[in-house]
Design a protein around this motif. Structure first.
Motif, PDB file in Angstrom:
ATOM      1  N   GLY A   4      -2.449   3.051 -10.535  1.00 32.93           N
ATOM      2  CA  GLY A   4      -1.478   3.246 -11.612  1.00 32.93           C
ATOM      3  C   GLY A   4      -0.519   2.084 -11.780  1.00 32.93           C
ATOM      4  N   LEU A   5      -0.364   1.270 -10.731  1.00 34.28           N
ATOM      5  CA  LEU A   5       0.621   0.176 -10.795  1.00 34.28           C
ATOM      6  C   LEU A   5      -0.038  -1.200 -10.841  1.00 34.28           C
ATOM      7  CD1 LEU A   5       3.128   1.685  -8.189  1.00 34.28           C
ATOM      8  CD2 LEU A   5       3.493   1.510 -10.667  1.00 34.28           C
ATOM      9  N   ALA A   6      -1.375  -1.207 -10.944  1.00 32.84           N
ATOM     10  CA  ALA A   6      -2.118  -2.468 -10.845  1.00 32.84           C
ATOM     11  C   ALA A   6      -1.613  -3.512 -11.846  1.00 32.84           C
ATOM     12  CB  ALA A   6      -3.601  -2.215 -11.049  1.00 32.84           C
ATOM     13  N   ASN A   7      -1.199  -3.051 -13.045  1.00 36.41           N
ATOM     14  CA  ASN A   7      -0.786  -4.025 -14.068  1.00 36.41           C
ATOM     15  C   ASN A   7       0.723  -4.165 -14.184  1.00 36.41           C
ATOM     16  OD1 ASN A   7      -3.459  -4.572 -14.770  1.00 36.41           O
ATOM     17  ND2 ASN A   7      -3.528  -2.674 -15.981  1.00 36.41           N
ATOM     18  N   ASN A   8       1.440  -3.558 -13.245  1.00 35.42           N
ATOM     19  CA  ASN A   8       2.901  -3.652 -13.306  1.00 35.42           C
ATOM     20  C   ASN A   8       3.378  -4.910 -12.572  1.00 35.42           C
ATOM     21  OD1 ASN A   8       5.727  -3.316 -12.859  1.00 35.42           O
ATOM     22  ND2 ASN A   8       5.484  -1.133 -13.337  1.00 35.42           N
ATOM     23  N   GLN A   9       3.909  -5.856 -13.317  1.00 31.39           N
ATOM     24  CA  GLN A   9       4.285  -7.167 -12.762  1.00 31.39           C
ATOM     25  C   GLN A   9       5.466  -7.099 -11.786  1.00 31.39           C
ATOM     26  OE1 GLN A   9       2.346  -9.836 -13.393  1.00 31.39           O
ATOM     27  NE2 GLN A   9       1.126  -8.347 -14.534  1.00 31.39           N
ATOM     28  N   GLN A  10       6.195  -5.996 -11.824  1.00 35.04           N
ATOM     29  CA  GLN A  10       7.381  -5.878 -10.954  1.00 35.04           C
ATOM     30  C   GLN A  10       7.049  -5.276  -9.593  1.00 35.04           C
ATOM     31  OE1 GLN A  10       9.992  -7.279 -11.755  1.00 35.04           O
ATOM     32  NE2 GLN A  10      10.065  -7.375 -13.983  1.00 35.04           N
ATOM     33  N   VAL A  11       5.769  -4.906  -9.404  1.00 30.03           N
ATOM     34  CA  VAL A  11       5.377  -4.289  -8.127  1.00 30.03           C
ATOM     35  C   VAL A  11       4.799  -5.369  -7.212  1.00 30.03           C
ATOM     36  CG1 VAL A  11       3.808  -2.626  -7.040  1.00 30.03           C
ATOM     37  CG2 VAL A  11       4.987  -2.032  -9.166  1.00 30.03           C
ATOM     38  N   ALA A  12       5.381  -5.493  -6.017  1.00 31.25           N
ATOM     39  CA  ALA A  12       4.895  -6.512  -5.077  1.00 31.25           C
ATOM     40  C   ALA A  12       3.684  -5.992  -4.298  1.00 31.25           C
ATOM     41  CB  ALA A  12       6.006  -6.913  -4.112  1.00 31.25           C
ATOM     42  N   GLU A  13       3.767  -4.747  -3.814  1.00 33.10           N
ATOM     43  CA  GLU A  13       2.680  -4.226  -2.972  1.00 33.10           C
ATOM     44  C   GLU A  13       2.799  -2.707  -2.821  1.00 33.10           C
ATOM     45  OE1 GLU A  13       0.602  -5.480   1.251  1.00 33.10           O
ATOM     46  OE2 GLU A  13       2.751  -5.142   1.280  1.00 33.10           O
ATOM     47  N   VAL A  14       1.644  -2.053  -2.747  1.00 35.03           N
ATOM     48  CA  VAL A  14       1.599  -0.641  -2.333  1.00 35.03           C
ATOM     49  C   VAL A  14       0.926  -0.638  -0.971  1.00 35.03           C
ATOM     50  CG1 VAL A  14       0.796   1.684  -2.919  1.00 35.03           C
ATOM     51  CG2 VAL A  14       1.279   0.051  -4.751  1.00 35.03           C
ATOM     52  N   ARG A  15       1.507   0.075   0.017  1.00 35.76           N
ATOM     53  CA  ARG A  15       0.884   0.105   1.347  1.00 35.76           C
ATOM     54  C   ARG A  15       1.128   1.471   1.988  1.00 35.76           C
ATOM     55  NH1 ARG A  15       5.053  -3.889   1.674  1.00 35.76           N
ATOM     56  NH2 ARG A  15       6.932  -2.917   2.480  1.00 35.76           N
ATOM     57  N   HIS A  16       0.326   1.778   3.007  1.00 33.84           N
ATOM     58  CA  HIS A  16       0.515   3.073   3.667  1.00 33.84           C
ATOM     59  C   HIS A  16      -0.194   3.098   5.007  1.00 33.84           C
ATOM     60  CE1 HIS A  16      -3.355   5.470   3.548  1.00 33.84           C
ATOM     61  NE2 HIS A  16      -3.702   4.288   3.100  1.00 33.84           N
TER      62      HIS A  16
END
Ligand SMILES: Cc1ncc(COP(=O)(O)O)c(C=O)c1O
Length: 390
Positions: A314-326
């Motif tokens: 869902g955030l792949a194209n959001n330029q303000q997101v640095a990383e999703v991790r878990h």
């Protein structure tokens, strides 16, 4: 708001009256999906039936005696904890900071028993270990320490996830007795070290006769997808501290010990009036037993994967997101910009989240989360983030 409370917290303008499972309700009757669990505490959700009845029964039976007497529930909990974590002996406290205080005292005593008069403990940059004087001194955040100097001495600081720096300390320092480290740095923003980090630390500790002391206060009790995060690498520490989810909201901390570390404390070295009381121990025993019986760690692993995939997609194209991790249900969305206001926006949408380290959205939902509730968290959070960054 009462003027009679010490001004220590910046609380949000909401007050909850009751909860059930993954949901909470406020005084206006509005429902919220809990994606924070009181910061990794209510991992079995709210009003978990087995825990509610165990607490009710124990309250009607016996709340407190004293460690002057033997306490059956303390012994039962110690046996089950040690079997689950491969440890030997447990000291019970009432909070995470207290569990870490016990670990720090134990490491110093271990040093003195080896004739090291000025024992040092290696701790990490950006670590969080608590708010008491020793634990805030061990914490790697100036914000937590500022104004409370003089700090407790006896800590050597190293960068997290950096084995060469620990090797350099081992070569140059004669007085080190232990490493105190979080398997995942929670308050720092769910910072997950490289695979092999804990095993490498284990190796360095073994070669130097140092104690490996793992702070599993946030990462333990099934949150990472294993009962304890160190089990992802099959690492067994000498000391492991727990609190938070151990009592699912009933205050309890534990300092678990193994091998020679288990023989360090002798009568008179440490103690607590409330630590290990029958009420808290019965609650924690019920929590641990329920987690084991219901394969809660497996659910944490599956729901963590689900949340991670949904958020990453869902955030792949959001330029303000640095990383999703878990790791399991320790889930983080790191933004490139400060994002504290997202907490309030999510609250308005009926979702409880947290932002740590200024720009990291932290999700720590109950580990009993269903697939539908996982999807609900993801869709509500995606809407909030996308609106925030528009
Ligand atoms: C890794 C870790 N250690 C220690 C603590 C301190 O626990 P407590 O607030 O129960 O003293 C926390 C609390 O956030 C924590 O996350």
């Amino acid at each position: 708001m009462s003027d009679h409370l010490v001004n220590a917290y910046q609380s949000l303008p909401v007050s909850f009256t009751h909860g059930d499972g993954c949901y909470l309700w406020d005084s206006e009757g509005k429902q919220y999906l809990d994606a924070l669990s009181g910061i990794s505490v209510t991992s079995l959700g709210h009003n978990y039936p087995a825990l509610t009845s165990a607490i009710q029964e124990q309250a009607a039976t016996l709340l407190h005696t004293s460690n002057l007497y033997s306490i059956t529930w303390q012994q039962k909990l110690a046996d089950l904890l040690c079997a689950s974590a491969d440890m030997d002996r447990v000291f019970f406290a009432n909070s995470g900071a207290e569990a870490n205080e016990a670990a720090i005292k134990l490491a110093r005593l271990y040093g003195h028993q080896k004739n090291i008069d000025n024992p040092q403990i290696v701790v990490m940059q950006h670590a969080f270990h608590g708010r008491t004087m020793a634990t805030l001194s061990a914490t790697g955040s100036r914000k937590v320490q500022a104004g409370f100097e003089p700090l407790v001495s006896g800590f050597v600081r190293a960068p997290y996830n950096d084995i060469p720096s620990i090797e350099a300390i081992a070569e140059n320092s004669r007085n080190v007795v232990a490493i105190l480290v979080e398997p995942v740095q929670g308050e720092a923003g769910i910072v997950i070290p490289d695979p092999g980090y804990l095993s490498a630390l284990r190796g360095i500790c073994d070669s130097n006769n140092w104690l490996l002391m793992l702070d599993e206060i946030q990462s333990g009790m099934a949150r990472s997808g294993k009962m304890f995060a160190c089990q992802h690498e099959a690492v067994v520490p000498d000391v492991m501290t727990l609190a938070k989810a151990l009592g699912n909201g009933v205050p309890i901390g534990a300092c678990m010990t193994r091998g020679s570390a288990a023989e360090v404390f002798k009568p008179g070295n440490h103690g607590s009036t409330f630590g290990g009381n029958p009420f808290a121990c019965r609650a924690a025993f019920t929590v641990l037993e329920s987690m084991l019986e219901n394969k809660i760690a497996e659910n944490a692993e599956q729901r963590g994967q689900q949340l991670f995939c949904a958020l990453q997609q869902g955030l792949a194209n959001n330029q303000q997101v640095a990383e999703v991790r878990h790791l399991g249900l320790l889930v983080a969305v790191e933004m490139k910009i400060p994002c504290q206001e997202l907490v309030m926006q999510a609250l308005q949408q009926g979702l409880l989240i947290n932002v740590t380290a200024e720009s990291v959205i932290r999700l720590l939902p109950p580990l009993i989360l269903s697939e539908a509730q996982g999807a609900e968290i993801a869709s509500k959070l995606l809407a909030c983030i996308n609106q925030f960054t528009e």
